[in-house]
Design an enzyme around this catalytic site. Structure first.
Site, short mmCIF file in Angstrom:
data_model
loop_
_atom_site.label_atom_id
_atom_site.label_comp_id
_atom_site.label_asym_id
_atom_site.label_seq_id
_atom_site.Cartn_x
_atom_site.Cartn_y
_atom_site.Cartn_z
N SER A 1 8.32 62.70 28.47
CA SER A 1 7.15 61.87 28.21
C SER A 1 7.42 60.38 28.01
CB SER A 1 6.37 62.40 27.00
OG SER A 1 5.62 63.52 27.38
N LYS B 1 2.55 54.28 20.44
CA LYS B 1 1.91 55.51 20.94
C LYS B 1 1.09 56.11 19.80
CE LYS B 1 2.98 59.83 23.41
NZ LYS B 1 4.06 60.69 23.94
N SER C 1 3.60 61.95 28.82
CA SER C 1 2.40 61.72 28.04
C SER C 1 2.29 60.29 27.50
CB SER C 1 2.36 62.69 26.85
OG SER C 1 3.44 62.43 25.98
#
Ligand code: MG
Ligand code: ZN
Lengths: 490, 95, 500
Positions: A177, A78, A153
């Site tokens: 997330s 990420k 997210s």
């Protein structure tokens, strides 16, 4: 075997048997990324050169017999883990050109264990969002239906795992997330206990809630990856100084799923099964409960009475911390600076207004407001008190049961654009996940069915602090008797 | 709870964000809605509840007072939008 | 520029004259003498090249986290104990949020609701109110220092140097208990002595490692409510603190006397102009949005840890001064001067010990030499007591020789000069240069006989009752012995001879 759907466990076996080289495996995924990323937009940055160099090193390690279970495994990271020399954007214009001169603890550990970093995945800007639509680099598409969001997210990581653009991925979870995109993309995701995984070098959203975790194709893979991530870090003062359990060994321990599940008490929080829950999700959860009962677990209803207050509590605490965490983006030492600032104030205000996207600014405004003088007690302090009540709810429930089973998200993946203009509606999609962050507990999301549109449904297992091994064991048992996790959009 | 334009502007100043008149109106509307959602918290009795700032109860760790340092000036300045003679540059400041 | 000429009389005198009372509270920021910064391993050394002592943590790069320096905590506890404060076993760090180029995170990690020390005090001698006035210390908290911005000589902008960012500070906040600029000066001297005794701060105001902001207000004598206060900044010496307070007191009284009102504001002192001016108005009223620092769990201390620190605290100025008064029979004033620094006190004790070892204990004389001759010499040369050209051993010997009567006070000063310039042993210097005092009665008597014989008229006048002549005769004897005769003995023998 289709390498695009290979699990971490399977890949490790092939690499260790030297049936496949790390370079071949890496090359395979780089090619897949080339072919599919233009459509899915799962990666912001692909580091082909670095990945191949890592892979060659991994092959050398394998040849010398010095490999770990993670050596040579292609990983997607990420884009909020700082990677030394590799652009780290947080999906923001603010950091579009930021190349950190330092490495996050998690990625350092995984690199040291021999993992190959393919690139940096797309996400909601500064991890603020539940749909991956707030990214400066554009939305990510759900591999199951390109008109839908993958969740957020950590949407890029979820999509990359689901679409076979990596073997495993790193996510972070502040209010769901990791788990919500895992559920909406049909993969497995674990948010560890707050403090189990170091936050050093992970760009902060809300410091008291953020936690990194694995996003994988199976619970077993999650255990393998978590093993490499977890542990005390002297660089993070909130890191828990306790030995890490042997997650992988404890998964099966040589006994059958039934034996492991016998006598296990699973709590079903009644507040999670209400009107907001879609019918298909409700039905999938019912079936999962039956599955667990067949395996010998006792499922019983429990109550978490403060559940309804979690959203307002979270949307005070997280933006408050974020408003402060994001004050460092001032256009001076790194990141975006506006053109031709008139003076200092102009530079601060314009750099920040032009560098941050709408949702980030909205949360900074909200967080600044709730901390400002005259409102602190009514909002922030009250939210911190309710946070304690929420944590107490879980504590009480865990005197009656060993873990909790809930839906991960109230519905399956929604369409891109559907909720973008309505922040309140969007915030409600985290309704089942944020309590866990407020309480600091570990929770696992794993696939448990599909709706009529063939969209994946996830369930959530919530455990006591530092009981990741118990969640992984139960999740693994479930995956041994089901095949939801083996379904793929490919 | 409804937030007026003046409050939005004040908060934007505190947060060092520039807002257009349209954004002021938009923030006023959205923040009011969000804050309305939050009013529910005030209904919970919490007089005797200790505020919770940290997810896990622990004490601060302390490190030994040892210098552990490399001169990283060039690497850090390389990240800056503007630097000069070993310094970060900003527009002229007046005291 | 709205400054005016400084008044000739102090603001405090003005206050007294016009029936006003001055109320002062001081905030001191003391840099702690740790090796590394409070939340990272960067060095705290002063004067390094710009930005060479920074890292991602103190420069607040994305994703990095603070880790607390144990020594900073130890030093804060020490200071808290030294000012008789309550050490909180549970304290916490908070964030103070504001934007400034030298504050890289956009917030200062500080302590707010739960500081490490509360409710302390120290004692000062006030020129107006007498000895032993108690000044309350509200709190001591730990926080990070900011960086520095440079403006002068830079074209088109300002520069930011973050070397100082993250240096550990103690903020020491007094109660509004001070009533004059002189008291403020005494308070700062005492506080500075304490932190120096403890070795937790070098107390250097010029270099900024000991900084003071003053909150000043005036009110009519007898009023119970405080007046509106102004905060004075940029005070880089005790002298400037006092001058700025005097200026401010006078300014406020004039304002009030003219029927005006004092506006609460922050004012910058300009030492060159002897005046202050309001700081440029901030764009927003200070709303620091404090909240508990989520990156740092609460600081929990044990009573054992505090007790262990308490057990090894050095003797502090007040205790030492009391002991000096008792042990050496010194005055309150002398004891205060000698204990104003640990080095001075140690020096004095070593001098007294040396003299005593030579069988000539006279602490008062030792004290006089240390605070008199030696202090003047050091002051003249701008030298610290640690670098005194004379060792305590040398000075102790000198004192013993005076006490013994082998050296007159006048000759001792000459020997002292030689010691300062050339070093050596006082006894040898005196002998080699024939400076030994003559205490031999035979030799003195011989000199007296000679003088009496040479001045028969004066002797007659003395005997006729003109007792003032004695001084002249003593001087003649001293002259005859080249000043080496023991004056006491000369006096005594002369009187005996004249009485014959
Ligand atoms: Mg301060
Ligand atoms: Zn540093």
């Amino acid at each position: 075997m289709d390498l695009a759907r290979i699990t971490l466990k399977q890949a490790a076996d092939l690499l260790h048997r030297r049936a496949l080289s790390a370079v071949e495996l890496t090359q395979f995924f780089l090619e897949r990324i080339n072919a599919h990323n233009p459509t899915l937009n799962a990666y912001i940055t692909v580091d082909a050169e670095g990945a191949l160099a890592d892979a060659r090193q991994a092959d050398a390690c394998l040849a010398r017999g010095e490999a770990t279970p993670l050596t040579g495994i292609p990983l997607a990271v990420k884009d909020l883990f700082c990677t030394k020399g590799l652009r780290t954007t947080c999906a923001s214009r603010m950091l579009a050109d930021f190349i950190p001169p330092y490495e996050s603890t998690v990625t350092r550990r995984l690199r040291e264990a021999g993992m190959v970093v393919l690139g940096k995945t797309n996400m909601d800007e500064f991890a603020m969002g539940s749909s991956n639509e707030t990214s400066y680099f554009g939305p990510v598409k759900n591999p199951w239906d390109h008109s839908r969001i993958p969740g957020g997210s950590s949407g890029g990581s979820a999509a990359a795992v689901a679409a076979g653009l990596c073997v495993a991925a790193l996510g972070t979870d502040t209010g769901g997330s990791i788990r919500q995109p895992a559920a909406l993309s049909g993969i497995t995701g674990l948010k560890p206990t707050y403090g189990r995984v170091s936050r050093y070098g992970m760009i902060a959203f809300a410091s008291s809630l953020d936690q990194a975790g694995p996003m994988t194709r199976s619970v077993e893979d999650a255990a393998l990856l978590l093993q490499g991530m977890a542990g005390h870090d002297p660089l993070d003062s909130t890191s828990i100084d306790q030995a890490v359990e042997e997650y992988v060994e404890q998964l099966s321990g040589g006994v059958s799923a039934q034996e492991r599940m016998r006598g296990l008490r699973i709590g079903i929080p009644k507040e999670y099964f209400t009107d907001g829950l879609s019918e298909s999700v409700h039905k999938a959860l019912q079936e999962a409960i039956e599955r667990f009962q067949e395996l010998g677990a006792q499922c019983q209803s429990v109550s978490l009475p403060t559940t309804a207050y979690a959203i307002p509590t979270y949307y005070i605490i997280a933006p408050a911390e974020a408003s402060s965490n994001l004050a460092r983006y001032d256009g001076i030492r790194f990141g975006y600076r506006c053109e031709q600032p008139e003076d200092l104030l102009d530079m601060f205000a314009r750099s920040r207004s032009e560098g941050f996207g709408a949702e980030v600014k909205r949360r900074i405004m909200l967080g600044t407001y709730v901390l400002s003088s005259g409102y602190y007690d009514a909002y922030y302090r009250q939210a911190q008190k309710v946070r304690r009540l929420i944590a107490d709810d879980f504590h009480n429930a865990f005197t009656q049961v060993d873990l909790l089973l809930t839906p991960t998200a109230p519905e399956t993946a929604f369409r891109i654009g559907e909720k973008k203009e309505d922040p309140v509606k969007m915030y409600l999609s985290d309704i089942f996940t944020i309590n866990v962050n407020l309480a600091g507990l570990p929770a696992l999301s794993l696939p448990c069915g599909f709706d009529a549109q063939n969209l994946p449904i996830g369930m959530q297992l919530i455990g006591r602090p530092l009981q990741e091994s118990s969640l992984l064991r139960v999740g693994h048992s479930f995956q041994q008797v089901t095949d939801w996790h083996q379904r793929s959009p490919l | 709870m409804s937030i007026d334009a003046a409050t939005v502007k004040h908060v934007a100043t505190l947060a060092r964000l520039r807002v257009t008149p349209e954004e002021v109106a938009q923030y006023a509307e959205q923040l009011s809605r969000i804050l309305t959602l939050m009013e529910a918290l005030g209904r919970l009795p919490t007089e005797d509840v200790e505020p919770m700032s940290h997810a896990v109860a622990m004490a601060i760790p302390e490190r030994e007072d040892v210098v552990c340092h490399l001169n990283q000036r060039e690497a850090l300045l390389a990240c800056a939008p503007e630097s000069e003679h070993g310094h970060f540059c900003v527009p002229k400041m007046i005291e | 520029m709205n400054h005016k000429k400084i008044a000739l009389r102090s603001g405090t005198e003005q206050a007294l004259a016009t029936g006003y009372e001055t109320v002062i509270g001081l905030e001191v920021h003391a840099q702690m003498l740790t090796q590394s910064k409070i939340f990272c391993g960067c060095p705290t050394r002063f004067g390094a090249d710009a930005n060479t002592q920074i890292c991602p943590v103190c420069a607040a790069f994305p994703g990095v986290l603070p880790v607390l320096n144990r020594e900073a905590v130890q030093m804060a506890i020490k200071t808290g104990l030294a000012i008789h404060g309550q050490i909180r076993l549970l304290s916490e760090f908070s964030r103070k949020n504001y934007f400034y180029p030298d504050l890289p995170a956009g917030y200062q990690i500080s302590q707010y609701e739960l500081p490490i020390v509360e409710q302390g005090h120290l004692m000062i001698d006030s020129p107006e109110r007498g000895e032993g006035i108690r000044i309350g210390i509200t709190r001591i908290h730990m926080e990070v220092d900011a960086g520095k911005s440079l403006h002068e000589g830079i074209v088109g902008g300002s520069w930011v140097d973050l070397n100082r960012t993250g240096t550990p500070l103690m903020e020491i906040v007094s109660e509004p208990d001070l009533r004059s600029s002189a008291e403020a000066g005494e308070y700062l001297k005492k506080l500075r002595a304490i932190v120096r005794y403890l070795g937790v701060c070098d107390g250097n105001m010029e270099e900024g490692s000991f900084r003071c902001d003053a909150n000043v207000s005036v009110r009519l004598r007898g009023a119970s409510a405080f007046g509106t206060r102004c905060e004075l900044k940029n005070l880089n010496s005790i002298r400037n603190v006092m001058r700025a307070i005097d200026y401010e007191v006078e300014r406020q009284i004039e304002l009030l006397e003219e029927g005006g009102k004092v506006i609460q504001e922050t004012r910058l002192w300009n030492a060159d102009l002897n005046s202050s001016r309001p700081m440029r108005g901030k764009e927003d009223a200070h709303d620091y949005r404090y909240f508990p620092e989520p990156d740092l769990p609460p600081l929990r201390l044990t009573a054992e840890r505090v007790a262990a620190i308490s057990a090894v605290l050095p003797e502090l100025p007040d205790a030492k001064a009391l002991r000096f008064q008792e042990q050496y029979q010194l005055s309150h004033y002398d004891a205060g001067v000698l204990t104003s620094s640990r080095e001075l006190a140690d020096f004095f004790e070593a001098v007294a010990a040396e003299a005593a070892a030579l069988g000539q204990a006279n602490a008062k004389m030792a004290a006089n030499w240390v605070t008199g001759e030696l202090a003047a010499r050091l002051n003249r040369d701008g030298v610290e007591i640690q670098h005194s050209p004379v060792t305590p051993g040398q000075l102790g010997k000198l004192v013993a020789m005076i006490q013994q009567g082998t050296l007159s006070g006048k000759l001792a000063k000459e020997v002292f000069e030689i010691l300062c310039n050339e070093g050596g042993d006082p006894q040898q210097i005196a002998e080699q240069r024939g400076m030994r005092q003559v205490s031999d009665e035979g030799a003195i008597d011989a000199a007296i006989e000679q003088v009496l014989a040479n001045n028969p008229e004066d002797v007659a006048q003395y005997r006729a009752g003109k007792s003032k002549i004695l001084g002249f005769l003593v001087g003649q004897v001293m002259k005859a012995t080249q000043g080496k005769a023991n004056p006491g003995l000369v006096n005594q023998r002369l009187l005996a001879k004249l009485a014959e």
